[in-house]
Write a protein that holds these residues in place. Structure first.
Motif, PDB file in Angstrom:
ATOM      1  N   ILE A  18       0.309  -2.144  -2.169  1.00 59.74           N
ATOM      2  CA  ILE A  18       0.322  -0.801  -1.335  1.00 59.74           C
ATOM      3  C   ILE A  18      -0.521  -0.079  -2.211  1.00 59.74           C
ATOM      4  O   ILE A  18      -1.213  -0.237  -4.083  1.00 59.74           O
ATOM      5  CB  ILE A  18       1.704  -0.293  -1.278  1.00 59.74           C
ATOM      6  CG1 ILE A  18       2.219  -0.135  -2.653  1.00 59.74           C
ATOM      7  CG2 ILE A  18       1.967  -1.259  -0.387  1.00 59.74           C
ATOM      8  CD1 ILE A  18       3.865   0.421  -3.000  1.00 59.74           C
ATOM      9  N   ILE A  19      -0.824   1.164  -1.659  1.00 59.32           N
ATOM     10  CA  ILE A  19      -2.053   2.066  -2.668  1.00 59.32           C
ATOM     11  C   ILE A  19      -1.605   2.353  -3.989  1.00 59.32           C
ATOM     12  O   ILE A  19      -0.349   2.552  -3.866  1.00 59.32           O
ATOM     13  CB  ILE A  19      -1.684   3.834  -1.338  1.00 59.32           C
ATOM     14  CG1 ILE A  19      -3.231   4.510  -2.294  1.00 59.32           C
ATOM     15  CG2 ILE A  19      -0.308   3.598  -1.212  1.00 59.32           C
ATOM     16  CD1 ILE A  19      -3.290   5.577  -0.821  1.00 59.32           C
ATOM     17  N   ASN A  20      -2.275   2.496  -4.474  1.00 55.08           N
ATOM     18  CA  ASN A  20      -1.729   2.897  -5.773  1.00 55.08           C
ATOM     19  C   ASN A  20      -2.023   4.604  -6.468  1.00 55.08           C
ATOM     20  O   ASN A  20      -1.989   5.312  -5.443  1.00 55.08           O
ATOM     21  CB  ASN A  20      -3.078   2.369  -7.193  1.00 55.08           C
ATOM     22  CG  ASN A  20      -3.834   3.368  -6.979  1.00 55.08           C
ATOM     23  OD1 ASN A  20      -4.215   4.659  -6.754  1.00 55.08           O
ATOM     24  ND2 ASN A  20      -5.427   2.412  -6.894  1.00 55.08           N
ATOM     25  N   LYS A  21      -1.173   5.315  -7.079  1.00 56.91           N
ATOM     26  CA  LYS A  21      -0.887   6.258  -7.240  1.00 56.91           C
ATOM     27  C   LYS A  21      -1.829   7.299  -7.015  1.00 56.91           C
ATOM     28  O   LYS A  21      -1.856   8.508  -6.635  1.00 56.91           O
ATOM     29  CB  LYS A  21      -0.214   6.780  -9.440  1.00 56.91           C
ATOM     30  CG  LYS A  21       1.104   6.744  -8.921  1.00 56.91           C
ATOM     31  CD  LYS A  21       2.347   8.143  -8.316  1.00 56.91           C
ATOM     32  CE  LYS A  21       3.000   7.698  -7.944  1.00 56.91           C
ATOM     33  NZ  LYS A  21       3.700   7.455  -6.677  1.00 56.91           N
ATOM     34  N   THR A  44      -2.310  -1.718   7.250  1.00 51.47           N
ATOM     35  CA  THR A  44      -0.411  -0.697   7.343  1.00 51.47           C
ATOM     36  C   THR A  44       0.792  -2.086   6.097  1.00 51.47           C
ATOM     37  O   THR A  44       1.318  -0.984   5.077  1.00 51.47           O
ATOM     38  CB  THR A  44       0.448  -1.416   8.544  1.00 51.47           C
ATOM     39  OG1 THR A  44      -0.220  -1.126   9.649  1.00 51.47           O
ATOM     40  CG2 THR A  44       1.961  -0.782   8.584  1.00 51.47           C
ATOM     41  N   ALA A  45       0.266  -3.014   6.053  1.00 55.11           N
ATOM     42  CA  ALA A  45       1.124  -3.670   4.569  1.00 55.11           C
ATOM     43  C   ALA A  45       2.546  -3.418   5.493  1.00 55.11           C
ATOM     44  O   ALA A  45       2.675  -3.887   5.797  1.00 55.11           O
ATOM     45  CB  ALA A  45       0.786  -3.604   3.404  1.00 55.11           C
ATOM     46  N   ILE A  46       2.657  -2.942   4.241  1.00 55.24           N
ATOM     47  CA  ILE A  46       5.066  -2.931   4.754  1.00 55.24           C
ATOM     48  C   ILE A  46       4.597  -1.701   5.027  1.00 55.24           C
ATOM     49  O   ILE A  46       6.467  -1.207   5.321  1.00 55.24           O
ATOM     50  CB  ILE A  46       5.622  -3.461   3.449  1.00 55.24           C
ATOM     51  CG1 ILE A  46       5.390  -2.628   2.156  1.00 55.24           C
ATOM     52  CG2 ILE A  46       5.194  -4.804   3.378  1.00 55.24           C
ATOM     53  CD1 ILE A  46       6.350  -3.296   1.286  1.00 55.24           C
ATOM     54  N   GLY A  47       4.182  -0.940   5.211  1.00 55.99           N
ATOM     55  CA  GLY A  47       4.166   0.540   5.768  1.00 55.99           C
ATOM     56  C   GLY A  47       3.899   1.087   4.593  1.00 55.99           C
ATOM     57  O   GLY A  47       4.790   2.560   5.497  1.00 55.99           O
ATOM     58  N   TYR A  48       3.919   1.218   3.568  1.00 53.84           N
ATOM     59  CA  TYR A  48       4.042   2.508   2.508  1.00 53.84           C
ATOM     60  C   TYR A  48       3.495   3.636   3.065  1.00 53.84           C
ATOM     61  O   TYR A  48       3.791   4.930   3.055  1.00 53.84           O
ATOM     62  CB  TYR A  48       3.917   1.656   1.664  1.00 53.84           C
ATOM     63  CG  TYR A  48       3.908   2.995   0.212  1.00 53.84           C
ATOM     64  CD1 TYR A  48       5.831   3.017   0.074  1.00 53.84           C
ATOM     65  CD2 TYR A  48       2.849   3.212  -0.539  1.00 53.84           C
ATOM     66  CE1 TYR A  48       5.521   3.972  -1.573  1.00 53.84           C
ATOM     67  CE2 TYR A  48       3.137   4.247  -1.640  1.00 53.84           C
ATOM     68  CZ  TYR A  48       4.349   4.405  -1.579  1.00 53.84           C
ATOM     69  OH  TYR A  48       4.171   5.300  -3.261  1.00 53.84           O
ATOM     70  N   SER A  49       2.134   3.467   2.890  1.00 55.40           N
ATOM     71  CA  SER A  49       1.085   4.395   3.169  1.00 55.40           C
ATOM     72  C   SER A  49       1.494   5.359   3.982  1.00 55.40           C
ATOM     73  O   SER A  49       1.220   6.681   4.276  1.00 55.40           O
ATOM     74  CB  SER A  49      -0.357   4.022   2.845  1.00 55.40           C
ATOM     75  OG  SER A  49      -0.742   3.241   3.695  1.00 55.40           O
ATOM     76  N   ALA A  50       1.766   4.654   5.730  1.00 55.51           N
ATOM     77  CA  ALA A  50       2.142   5.447   6.593  1.00 55.51           C
ATOM     78  C   ALA A  50       2.937   6.231   6.472  1.00 55.51           C
ATOM     79  O   ALA A  50       3.493   7.760   7.303  1.00 55.51           O
ATOM     80  CB  ALA A  50       2.671   4.344   8.081  1.00 55.51           C
ATOM     81  N   LEU A  51       4.726   6.017   5.840  1.00 56.93           N
ATOM     82  CA  LEU A  51       5.053   6.609   5.782  1.00 56.93           C
ATOM     83  C   LEU A  51       5.048   7.528   4.693  1.00 56.93           C
ATOM     84  O   LEU A  51       5.584   8.797   4.659  1.00 56.93           O
ATOM     85  CB  LEU A  51       6.977   5.506   4.971  1.00 56.93           C
ATOM     86  CG  LEU A  51       7.684   5.057   6.430  1.00 56.93           C
ATOM     87  CD1 LEU A  51       8.516   3.919   5.642  1.00 56.93           C
ATOM     88  CD2 LEU A  51       8.205   5.884   7.399  1.00 56.93           C
ATOM     89  N   LEU A  52       4.334   6.891   3.485  1.00 55.54           N
ATOM     90  CA  LEU A  52       4.227   8.217   2.944  1.00 55.54           C
ATOM     91  C   LEU A  52       3.526   9.912   3.082  1.00 55.54           C
ATOM     92  O   LEU A  52       3.411  11.432   3.218  1.00 55.54           O
ATOM     93  CB  LEU A  52       3.180   7.972   1.383  1.00 55.54           C
ATOM     94  CG  LEU A  52       2.705   8.828   0.563  1.00 55.54           C
ATOM     95  CD1 LEU A  52       4.319   9.136  -0.185  1.00 55.54           C
ATOM     96  CD2 LEU A  52       1.786   7.970  -0.163  1.00 55.54           C
ATOM     97  N   ASP A 186      -9.451   3.144  -7.706  1.00 53.81           N
ATOM     98  CA  ASP A 186     -10.227   1.954  -7.878  1.00 53.81           C
ATOM     99  C   ASP A 186     -11.102   2.835  -6.923  1.00 53.81           C
ATOM    100  O   ASP A 186     -12.285   1.295  -6.454  1.00 53.81           O
ATOM    101  CB  ASP A 186      -9.403   0.599  -6.325  1.00 53.81           C
ATOM    102  CG  ASP A 186     -10.216  -0.727  -6.740  1.00 53.81           C
ATOM    103  OD1 ASP A 186     -11.136  -0.654  -7.828  1.00 53.81           O
ATOM    104  OD2 ASP A 186     -10.098  -1.028  -5.533  1.00 53.81           O
ATOM    105  N   GLY A 187     -11.057   3.688  -7.249  1.00 54.50           N
ATOM    106  CA  GLY A 187     -12.252   4.623  -5.603  1.00 54.50           C
ATOM    107  C   GLY A 187     -11.958   4.844  -4.243  1.00 54.50           C
ATOM    108  O   GLY A 187     -11.692   4.289  -3.948  1.00 54.50           O
ATOM    109  N   VAL A 188     -12.003   5.853  -3.747  1.00 51.79           N
ATOM    110  CA  VAL A 188     -11.465   6.912  -2.832  1.00 51.79           C
ATOM    111  C   VAL A 188     -13.050   7.427  -2.311  1.00 51.79           C
ATOM    112  O   VAL A 188     -13.087   8.336  -3.180  1.00 51.79           O
ATOM    113  CB  VAL A 188     -10.064   7.573  -2.918  1.00 51.79           C
ATOM    114  CG1 VAL A 188      -9.715   8.293  -1.430  1.00 51.79           C
ATOM    115  CG2 VAL A 188      -9.651   7.032  -3.453  1.00 51.79           C
TER     116      VAL A 188
END
Ligand SMILES: C[S@@+](CC[C@H](N)C(=O)[O-])C[C@H]1O[C@@H](n2cnc3c(N)ncnc32)[C@H](O)[C@@H]1O
Length: 199
Positions: A18-21, A44-52, A186-188
């Motif tokens: 999932i996305i890092n801090k 999506t993976a498990i929906g973490y960044s979507a919920l964020l 990791d670079g954005v």
């Protein structure tokens, strides 16, 4: 423990990327300042960044998110339901490369976080679905430092590194986009789409 903390723990314990801090801080800032009514997430993976993102976007805004891994999709549905956001977040099940071509609507913010070698393909497939001023956030674009390194990448990462370079080259040179590459995490890459008329 709140739900996002629980998800972070689950992701760590089960090796789910999932996305890092550092990237999530950039993502949150972009959502807060853009206030997008429609978000597209690829990966999506498990929906973490979507919920964020859902926490910081307008309450009547919608997220469309795409995932192809069946077990992650099940978990994402579950977490999204537990967060009470099934009306707000639509999860599409399948390969983004196929789904994107048939997607309807326009998007104010796009978060690209799936197959690293496909980023440019994803962007090309949705460019006509971007609203003027849309923000595109692409995670992991520096890929463990390999994208900017003078050293040749390990053989198994050659294609990913080459394709990420092509993605960055595109968003840095196509006049429809204005891009900043953030070296945190990791670079954005954060690109602003100026609209179709600019080309
Ligand atoms: C880095 S994870 C996404 C993490 C998520 N955005 C977060 O921060 O919570 C990347 C996800 O993209 C999915 N993925 C990779 N290639 C894909 C494709 N072609 N279509 C749909 N999903 C894909 C993987 O299964 C994986 O779950």
């Amino acid at each position: 423990m709140n739900l996002l903390n629980e998800m972070e723990r689950y992701a760590t314990d089960n090796n789910i990327p999932i996305i890092n801090k550092m990237s999530s801080n950039l993502l949150i800032d972009a959502v807060k300042s853009k206030q997008p009514k429609s978000i597209l997430e690829i990966g999506t993976a498990i929906g973490y960044s979507a919920l964020l993102m859902a926490q910081y976007m307008p309450q009547d805004g919608k997220i469309t998110t795409i995932e192809q891994d069946a077990s992650r999709i099940d978990l994402a549905y579950d977490y999204i339901a537990r967060a009470g956001r099934t009306e707000q977040i639509q999860l599409l099940d399948g390969d983004a490369s196929t789904i994107l071509s048939d997607l309807e609507g326009t998007f104010d913010l796009v978060f690209i976080d799936a197959a690293k070698a496909q980023y440019l393909d994803y962007l090309c497939k949705i460019v006509d679905k971007l609203s003027a001023g849309a923000v595109i956030i692409a995670d992991n674009v520096l890929f463990r430092g390999m994208v900017l390194s003078e050293e040749p990448p390990l053989k198994r990462y050659k294609t990913i590194v080459k394709r990420l370079k092509e993605y960055l080259q595109f968003v840095n040179t196509d006049s429809r986009f204005t891009t900043t590459i953030h070296h945190e995490g990791d670079g954005v890459a954060i690109s602003y789409y100026q609209g179709a008329n600019k080309k």
